[in-house]
Scaffold this motif. Structure first.
Motif, PDB file in Angstrom:
ATOM      1  N   ASP A  79       0.806  -1.223   0.000  1.00  0.00           N
ATOM      2  CA  ASP A  79       0.000   0.000   0.000  1.00  0.00           C
ATOM      3  C   ASP A  79       0.838   1.272   0.000  1.00  0.00           C
ATOM      4  N   VAL A  80       2.126   1.179   0.347  1.00  0.00           N
ATOM      5  CA  VAL A  80       2.940   2.393   0.423  1.00  0.00           C
ATOM      6  C   VAL A  80       3.988   2.487  -0.679  1.00  0.00           C
ATOM      7  N   VAL A  81       4.196   1.424  -1.435  1.00  0.00           N
ATOM      8  CA  VAL A  81       5.202   1.462  -2.489  1.00  0.00           C
ATOM      9  C   VAL A  81       4.539   1.880  -3.789  1.00  0.00           C
ATOM     10  N   ALA A  82       4.926   3.062  -4.276  1.00  0.00           N
ATOM     11  CA  ALA A  82       4.323   3.591  -5.495  1.00  0.00           C
ATOM     12  C   ALA A  82       5.040   3.096  -6.736  1.00  0.00           C
ATOM     13  N   CYS A  83       6.358   2.994  -6.676  1.00  0.00           N
ATOM     14  CA  CYS A  83       7.118   2.530  -7.836  1.00  0.00           C
ATOM     15  C   CYS A  83       8.500   2.110  -7.376  1.00  0.00           C
ATOM     16  N   GLY A  84       9.185   1.412  -8.255  1.00  0.00           N
ATOM     17  CA  GLY A  84      10.574   1.079  -7.982  1.00  0.00           C
ATOM     18  C   GLY A  84      10.774  -0.037  -6.992  1.00  0.00           C
ATOM     19  N   GLN A  85       9.834  -0.973  -6.883  1.00  0.00           N
ATOM     20  CA  GLN A  85       9.993  -2.078  -5.932  1.00  0.00           C
ATOM     21  C   GLN A  85      11.311  -2.808  -6.164  1.00  0.00           C
ATOM     22  N   ARG A  94       9.933   5.451  -4.678  1.00  0.00           N
ATOM     23  CA  ARG A  94       8.927   6.331  -4.079  1.00  0.00           C
ATOM     24  C   ARG A  94       8.057   5.553  -3.114  1.00  0.00           C
ATOM     25  N   ILE A  95       7.844   6.161  -1.959  1.00  0.00           N
ATOM     26  CA  ILE A  95       6.895   5.650  -0.983  1.00  0.00           C
ATOM     27  C   ILE A  95       5.726   6.619  -0.979  1.00  0.00           C
ATOM     28  N   ASP A  96       4.540   6.102  -1.241  1.00  0.00           N
ATOM     29  CA  ASP A  96       3.345   6.935  -1.343  1.00  0.00           C
ATOM     30  C   ASP A  96       2.419   6.607  -0.178  1.00  0.00           C
ATOM     31  N   PHE A  97       2.175   7.596   0.667  1.00  0.00           N
ATOM     32  CA  PHE A  97       1.311   7.398   1.826  1.00  0.00           C
ATOM     33  C   PHE A  97      -0.118   7.846   1.567  1.00  0.00           C
ATOM     34  N   GLY A  98      -0.413   8.316   0.382  1.00  0.00           N
ATOM     35  CA  GLY A  98      -1.755   8.814   0.085  1.00  0.00           C
ATOM     36  C   GLY A  98      -1.851  10.308   0.299  1.00  0.00           C
ATOM     37  N   CYS A  99      -1.441  10.775   1.468  1.00  0.00           N
ATOM     38  CA  CYS A  99      -1.468  12.211   1.740  1.00  0.00           C
ATOM     39  C   CYS A  99      -0.197  12.891   1.251  1.00  0.00           C
ATOM     40  N   CYS A 100       0.864  12.122   1.103  1.00  0.00           N
ATOM     41  CA  CYS A 100       2.135  12.647   0.633  1.00  0.00           C
ATOM     42  C   CYS A 100       3.000  11.486   0.161  1.00  0.00           C
ATOM     43  N   SER A 101       4.103  11.790  -0.467  1.00  0.00           N
ATOM     44  CA  SER A 101       5.021  10.736  -0.918  1.00  0.00           C
ATOM     45  C   SER A 101       6.444  11.161  -0.672  1.00  0.00           C
ATOM     46  N   LEU A 102       7.318  10.172  -0.558  1.00  0.00           N
ATOM     47  CA  LEU A 102       8.748  10.408  -0.365  1.00  0.00           C
ATOM     48  C   LEU A 102       9.511   9.769  -1.497  1.00  0.00           C
ATOM     49  N   ASP A 103      10.412  10.527  -2.100  1.00  0.00           N
ATOM     50  CA  ASP A 103      11.279   9.992  -3.133  1.00  0.00           C
ATOM     51  C   ASP A 103      12.647   9.735  -2.506  1.00  0.00           C
ATOM     52  N   LEU A 104      13.092   8.512  -2.600  1.00  0.00           N
ATOM     53  CA  LEU A 104      14.404   8.133  -2.078  1.00  0.00           C
ATOM     54  C   LEU A 104      15.335   7.937  -3.274  1.00  0.00           C
ATOM     55  N   ASP A 105      15.932   9.022  -3.711  1.00  0.00           N
ATOM     56  CA  ASP A 105      16.825   8.974  -4.869  1.00  0.00           C
ATOM     57  C   ASP A 105      18.129   8.292  -4.503  1.00  0.00           C
ATOM     58  N   GLN A 106      18.698   7.625  -5.470  1.00  0.00           N
ATOM     59  CA  GLN A 106      19.995   7.015  -5.269  1.00  0.00           C
ATOM     60  C   GLN A 106      21.029   7.954  -5.849  1.00  0.00           C
ATOM     61  N   SER A 107      21.704   8.709  -4.978  1.00  0.00           N
ATOM     62  CA  SER A 107      22.724   9.615  -5.462  1.00  0.00           C
ATOM     63  C   SER A 107      23.992   9.466  -4.685  1.00  0.00           C
TER      64      SER A 107
END
Length: 107
Positions: A79-85, A94-107
């Motif tokens: 339910d929280v994984v939007a893409c990039g499993q 990206r983790i999508d919580f519905g109200c907001c999302s977090l992008d965890l870039d690999q840099s």
């Protein structure tokens, strides 16, 4: 408009991720499901510490667990994984919580 309970769940999840060790665990789980020993080895932390953090993440419904034999396997909650499993080095996780999302870039 979202319901109050949806915002409360989102806030709980954000609080769970407000720890650097838990963020590291979530990043590792983007590579796929793992048990506590695997995570401990990959992160160079004690099993008891990883186990504690996984409990917090599980309670916040960021990860889910499944018993396989004598091991418990952890993975990101669907339910929280939007893409990039199964993220590659160039993919945004990206983790999508519905109200907001977090992008965890690999840099």
């Amino acid at each position: 408009m979202k319901k109050k309970l949806e915002y409360e769940l989102c806030a709980t999840r954000l609080k769970a991720l407000a720890d650097p060790d838990r963020l590291r665990i979530v990043e590792q789980l983007f590579q796929g499901a793992m048990n506590v020993s695997d995570l401990s080895e990959k992160l160079g932390e004690e099993i008891v510490k990883i186990s504690h953090h996984l409990g917090v993440l599980r309670h916040a419904q960021v990860v889910q667990s499944q018993k396989q034999g004598r091991f418990v396997i952890y993975q990101l909650h669907p339910d929280v994984v939007a893409c990039g499993q199964e993220a590659t080095e160039t993919q945004t996780r990206r983790i999508d919580f519905g109200c907001c999302s977090l992008d965890l870039d690999q840099s």
